[in-house]
Design an enzyme around this catalytic site. Structure first.
Site, PDB file in Angstrom:
ATOM      1  N   GLU A  42      50.035 -14.602 -24.707  1.00 24.91           N
ATOM      2  CA  GLU A  42      50.868 -14.954 -23.560  1.00 24.91           C
ATOM      3  C   GLU A  42      50.058 -14.614 -22.314  1.00 24.91           C
ATOM      4  O   GLU A  42      49.867 -13.445 -21.991  1.00 24.91           O
ATOM      5  CB  GLU A  42      52.182 -14.168 -23.575  1.00 24.91           C
ATOM      6  CG  GLU A  42      53.044 -14.394 -22.341  1.00 24.91           C
ATOM      7  CD  GLU A  42      54.231 -13.449 -22.253  1.00 24.91           C
ATOM      8  OE1 GLU A  42      54.650 -13.114 -21.128  1.00 24.91           O
ATOM      9  OE2 GLU A  42      54.741 -13.025 -23.317  1.00 24.91           O
ATOM     10  N   ARG A  46      50.758 -13.590 -13.417  1.00 23.91           N
ATOM     11  CA  ARG A  46      50.631 -12.488 -12.456  1.00 23.91           C
ATOM     12  C   ARG A  46      49.251 -12.457 -11.818  1.00 23.91           C
ATOM     13  O   ARG A  46      49.046 -11.808 -10.796  1.00 23.91           O
ATOM     14  CB  ARG A  46      50.922 -11.143 -13.144  1.00 23.91           C
ATOM     15  CG  ARG A  46      52.391 -10.918 -13.435  1.00 23.91           C
ATOM     16  CD  ARG A  46      52.608  -9.580 -14.093  1.00 23.91           C
ATOM     17  NE  ARG A  46      52.084  -9.560 -15.463  1.00 23.91           N
ATOM     18  CZ  ARG A  46      51.550  -8.516 -16.052  1.00 23.91           C
ATOM     19  NH1 ARG A  46      51.413  -7.385 -15.387  1.00 23.91           N
ATOM     20  NH2 ARG A  46      51.132  -8.585 -17.296  1.00 23.91           N
ATOM     21  N   LYS A 130      63.475 -13.504 -24.941  1.00 22.04           N
ATOM     22  CA  LYS A 130      62.707 -12.314 -24.596  1.00 22.04           C
ATOM     23  C   LYS A 130      63.680 -11.233 -24.128  1.00 22.04           C
ATOM     24  O   LYS A 130      64.659 -11.530 -23.434  1.00 22.04           O
ATOM     25  CB  LYS A 130      61.716 -12.667 -23.492  1.00 22.04           C
ATOM     26  CG  LYS A 130      60.910 -11.495 -22.945  1.00 22.04           C
ATOM     27  CD  LYS A 130      59.975 -11.982 -21.850  1.00 22.04           C
ATOM     28  CE  LYS A 130      59.158 -10.842 -21.264  1.00 22.04           C
ATOM     29  NZ  LYS A 130      58.205 -11.297 -20.246  1.00 22.04           N
TER      30      LYS A 130
END
Length: 215
Positions: A42, A46, A130
């Site tokens: 993943e 960011r 999630k």
């Protein structure tokens, strides 16, 4: 679950990656993860250049599952898909992003930690969500409590997962896979410590296999 989500569940651990220098590190990291029997990543938005990292990893290892994390806009979904991204992870539940991902035929795993989040996910027909940030939001006890009224979901906890608590989490039948950055920390990546990353991946997979065989 769809086939890709099922494959992620079989692997049991999803490295959550922030790359500051994709050109230098993406390919080597992909090789290190796959050598450690964790062919999934993943790549978070960011850091700038996330889509470049996704593209490089997929080109180097077409057999690897590579998705985008910390996705907060439809533009980022487009960027991830154009780079070859295969799944989308969002920090929270955003109906617009879920709808957009489903419209584009890509699995999306939104961050859900409350009954309201779970209700929203249910309306969109999601099966894998999630749970973020996991430890800070109540950890495994809360995940188990939430599964009572919402048995439809498998959960991917992320946030505070470590080599020390991985077995406890992955032993729970509600957990499909655990997201973690402990095997791909900035220190390890910046230090080019690929063998250590591979070893942490191998150890993680051994824990997953052992815990599930005991269950």
């Amino acid at each position: 679950m769809d086939k890709l989500s099922q494959r992620i569940s079989e692997i049991g651990i999803v490295p959550v990656i922030k790359l500051t220098d994709p050109e230098r590190d993406a390919v080597k990291l992909a090789q290190a993860l796959c050598t450690g029997d964790v062919p999934v990543a993943e790549v978070t938005f960011r850091a700038s250049g996330a889509e470049r990292a996704i593209r490089l990893m997929k080109e180097a290892r077409p057999d690897m599952i590579v998705g985008a994390g910390t996705v907060t806009s439809t533009e980022q979904i487009d960027a991830a898909l154009n780079a070859g991204g295969q799944f989308i992870v969002t920090p929270g539940f955003d109906p617009e992003l879920v709808e957009y991902a489903q419209k584009n035929g890509v699995p999306i795993y939104p961050g859900c930690t409350t009954p309201t989040d779970y209700h929203a996910a249910l309306k969109f027909g999601l099966e894998l969500i999630k749970f973020f940030p996991a430890e800070q939001s109540g950890g495994l006890p809360k995940i188990k409590a939430m599964s009572a009224p919402f048995p439809q979901f498998k959960v991917m906890p992320t946030g505070g997962i470590s080599i020390g608590n991985l077995r406890e989490y992955i032993s729970c039948p509600v957990i499909a896979a655990c997201g973690g950055s402990y095997m791909v920390t900035g220190e390890l990546v910046e230090g080019q410590r690929w063998e250590e990353i591979t070893e942490l991946c191998r150890l993680s997979r051994e824990i997953v296999k052992s815990a599930r065989s005991e269950g």
